[in-house]
Scaffold this motif. Structure first.
Motif, PDB file in Angstrom:
ATOM      1  N   ASN A  26       3.986  -0.577  37.085  1.00 13.00           N
ATOM      2  CA  ASN A  26       5.038  -0.904  36.132  1.00 13.00           C
ATOM      3  C   ASN A  26       5.188  -2.422  36.130  1.00 13.00           C
ATOM      4  OD1 ASN A  26       7.338  -1.258  34.615  1.00 13.00           O
ATOM      5  ND2 ASN A  26       8.671  -0.028  35.918  1.00 13.00           N
ATOM      6  N   LEU A  27       4.584  -3.091  35.146  1.00 13.97           N
ATOM      7  CA  LEU A  27       4.601  -4.553  35.140  1.00 13.97           C
ATOM      8  C   LEU A  27       6.005  -5.114  34.965  1.00 13.97           C
ATOM      9  CD1 LEU A  27       1.439  -5.784  33.207  1.00 13.97           C
ATOM     10  CD2 LEU A  27       1.857  -5.680  35.664  1.00 13.97           C
ATOM     11  N   ARG A  28       6.867  -4.391  34.260  1.00 16.72           N
ATOM     12  CA  ARG A  28       8.213  -4.917  34.032  1.00 16.72           C
ATOM     13  C   ARG A  28       8.978  -5.070  35.345  1.00 16.72           C
ATOM     14  NH1 ARG A  28      12.385  -2.970  29.264  1.00 16.72           N
ATOM     15  NH2 ARG A  28      13.608  -4.883  29.246  1.00 16.72           N
ATOM     16  N   LYS A  29       8.679  -4.224  36.310  1.00 16.57           N
ATOM     17  CA  LYS A  29       9.320  -4.304  37.620  1.00 16.57           C
ATOM     18  C   LYS A  29       9.011  -5.636  38.302  1.00 16.57           C
ATOM     19  CE  LYS A  29       9.391  -1.941  42.115  1.00 16.57           C
ATOM     20  NZ  LYS A  29       8.850  -0.787  42.904  1.00 16.57           N
ATOM     21  N   PHE A  30       7.888  -6.249  37.923  1.00 14.29           N
ATOM     22  CA  PHE A  30       7.448  -7.480  38.577  1.00 14.29           C
ATOM     23  C   PHE A  30       7.563  -8.698  37.663  1.00 14.29           C
ATOM     24  CE2 PHE A  30       5.323  -3.880  40.587  1.00 14.29           C
ATOM     25  CZ  PHE A  30       5.752  -4.060  41.899  1.00 14.29           C
ATOM     26  N   THR A  31       8.504  -8.636  36.746  1.00 14.90           N
ATOM     27  CA  THR A  31       8.793  -9.795  35.906  1.00 14.90           C
ATOM     28  C   THR A  31       9.098 -11.005  36.774  1.00 14.90           C
ATOM     29  OG1 THR A  31       9.701  -8.375  34.173  1.00 14.90           O
ATOM     30  CG2 THR A  31      10.302 -10.691  34.081  1.00 14.90           C
ATOM     31  N   SER A  32       8.545 -12.146  36.408  1.00 16.22           N
ATOM     32  CA  SER A  32       8.720 -13.436  37.093  1.00 16.22           C
ATOM     33  C   SER A  32       7.799 -13.620  38.293  1.00 16.22           C
ATOM     34  CB  SER A  32      10.178 -13.680  37.514  1.00 16.22           C
ATOM     35  OG  SER A  32      10.997 -13.762  36.375  1.00 16.22           O
ATOM     36  N   TYR A  33       6.989 -12.629  38.628  1.00 14.99           N
ATOM     37  CA  TYR A  33       5.967 -12.799  39.650  1.00 14.99           C
ATOM     38  C   TYR A  33       4.826 -13.640  39.060  1.00 14.99           C
ATOM     39  CZ  TYR A  33       7.763  -9.240  42.919  1.00 14.99           C
ATOM     40  OH  TYR A  33       8.514  -8.531  43.818  1.00 14.99           O
ATOM     41  N   GLU A  34       4.355 -14.608  39.819  1.00 13.68           N
ATOM     42  CA  GLU A  34       3.209 -15.406  39.386  1.00 13.68           C
ATOM     43  C   GLU A  34       1.932 -14.689  39.779  1.00 13.68           C
ATOM     44  OE1 GLU A  34       2.094 -20.068  39.569  1.00 13.68           O
ATOM     45  OE2 GLU A  34       2.070 -19.038  41.516  1.00 13.68           O
ATOM     46  N   ILE A  35       1.070 -14.443  38.802  1.00 17.20           N
ATOM     47  CA  ILE A  35      -0.174 -13.759  39.075  1.00 17.20           C
ATOM     48  C   ILE A  35      -1.336 -14.485  38.402  1.00 17.20           C
ATOM     49  CG2 ILE A  35       0.970 -11.503  39.209  1.00 17.20           C
ATOM     50  CD1 ILE A  35      -0.485 -10.878  36.472  1.00 17.20           C
ATOM     51  N   THR A  36      -2.529 -14.161  38.865  1.00 13.59           N
ATOM     52  CA  THR A  36      -3.758 -14.560  38.200  1.00 13.59           C
ATOM     53  C   THR A  36      -4.470 -13.305  37.731  1.00 13.59           C
ATOM     54  OG1 THR A  36      -4.037 -16.587  39.507  1.00 13.59           O
ATOM     55  CG2 THR A  36      -6.007 -15.692  38.453  1.00 13.59           C
ATOM     56  N   ALA A  37      -4.773 -13.249  36.426  1.00 16.13           N
ATOM     57  CA  ALA A  37      -5.524 -12.131  35.864  1.00 16.13           C
ATOM     58  C   ALA A  37      -6.992 -12.531  35.804  1.00 16.13           C
ATOM     59  CB  ALA A  37      -4.995 -11.781  34.475  1.00 16.13           C
ATOM     60  N   GLU A  38      -7.849 -11.689  36.356  1.00 14.04           N
ATOM     61  CA  GLU A  38      -9.299 -11.926  36.341  1.00 14.04           C
ATOM     62  C   GLU A  38      -9.960 -10.799  35.558  1.00 14.04           C
ATOM     63  OE1 GLU A  38     -10.656 -12.036  40.349  1.00 14.04           O
ATOM     64  OE2 GLU A  38      -9.342 -13.671  40.970  1.00 14.04           O
ATOM     65  N   TYR A  39     -10.814 -11.170  34.619  1.00 12.68           N
ATOM     66  CA  TYR A  39     -11.506 -10.149  33.821  1.00 12.68           C
ATOM     67  C   TYR A  39     -12.826 -10.682  33.316  1.00 12.68           C
ATOM     68  CZ  TYR A  39      -9.261 -12.859  30.104  1.00 12.68           C
ATOM     69  OH  TYR A  39      -8.835 -13.873  29.299  1.00 12.68           O
TER      70      TYR A  39
END
Length: 274
Positions: A261-274
């Motif tokens: 659930n991405l909304r649960k982690f709002t404001s978390y800094e992430i790096t998306a790799e694809y």
């Protein structure tokens, strides 16, 4: 390999011809998720969380993206947002009166939705159909239009005596909901709250509650494979997660390794790799 780094915001969605498309905001960048379905996607949390209101670093995200001080002072984080029937604006205790004027004293809709079972909900006029998509509804039907959030909450409370206002998220994630005749259910439900509706019209005026004759909105999500068992992914436990992206529904990403659930982690800094 492509990398994008930023703080998670609620996924944006669009509905066209019954089909939902998604993008993931990471700060000022938008990651188009549709071409990534069926592809390998890794999300890695840096350990940083910054309040989406003041920008300060926080050890924990409150109310989906805020630091504790902002959570306690912002009107958008007050309990009356979750329970609009408890609105206290008229008592002079609104945390941010101007915010309340701009967001709560605007047209709201009371609706029925099918998220695996029928439920009642409310939303601002500007959040149709976004609210339904965020809940993972496969069908939705607006049944009343009112002029304030308080009024929508009071109508919803009346209907909650007969149907739930909750979504069973595990069942919602396991597949597409069986079709429900929402118009027929509305026809059955509305007569049961006639007395409450009359009371609201006496309190707020004859035009306070407008009954609608709208069409049912059908919603289909980009999911290639539904899980039979729900395994939840969590950045706090597993900072680096992902796998093959199997689909998106509500604010959830489906991976072959589990759902998040991405909304649960709002404001978390992430790096998306694809």
């Amino acid at each position: 390999m492509t990398q994008i780094t930023g703080h998670i915001r609620k996924m944006t969605s669009a509905l066209q011809d019954g089909q939902v498309t998604y993008q993931l905001p990471l700060d000022d960048q938008l990651l188009d998720l549709m071409p990534l379905i069926g592809e390998h996607l890794i999300l890695e949390h840096s350990g940083n969380i910054h309040c989406q209101e003041c920008g300060k670093k926080t050890k924990k995200s409150y109310s989906q993206g805020f630091c504790y001080p902002c959570m306690t002072k912002l009107a958008k984080c007050d309990m009356c947002i979750m329970k609009p029937e408890t609105c206290h604006f008229d008592k002079g205790t609104c945390r941010e009166p101007q915010w309340g004027e701009d967001n709560c004293f605007v047209p709201h809709y009371v609706y029925l939705a099918n998220t695996t079972a029928i439920k009642v909900g409310i939303t601002r006029h500007t959040q149709i159909p976004t609210r339904w998509i965020d809940q993972g509804a496969n069908q939705a039907l607006p049944i009343f239009k009112v002029s304030s959030r308080l009024q929508s909450g009071l109508v919803e409370t009346a209907l909650k005596e007969f149907i739930s206002d909750k979504t069973n998220w595990r069942n919602m994630l396991k597949g597409k909901a069986d079709s429900i005749d929402l118009k027929q259910r509305a026809h059955e439900l509305i007569p049961q709250i006639e007395e409450k509706l009359s009371e609201l019209q006496l309190r707020f005026g004859a035009e306070a509650v407008e009954r609608l004759d709208a069409d049912v909105v059908e919603i289909d999500y980009p999911v290639t494979e539904y899980p039979t068992k729900i395994s939840s992914l969590n950045f706090d436990k597993t900072p680096r997660l992902g796998g093959t992206l199997l689909g998106i529904k509500g604010q959830y990403l489906y991976f072959d390794t589990g759902v998040i659930n991405l909304r649960k982690f709002t404001s978390y800094e992430i790096t998306a790799e694809y």
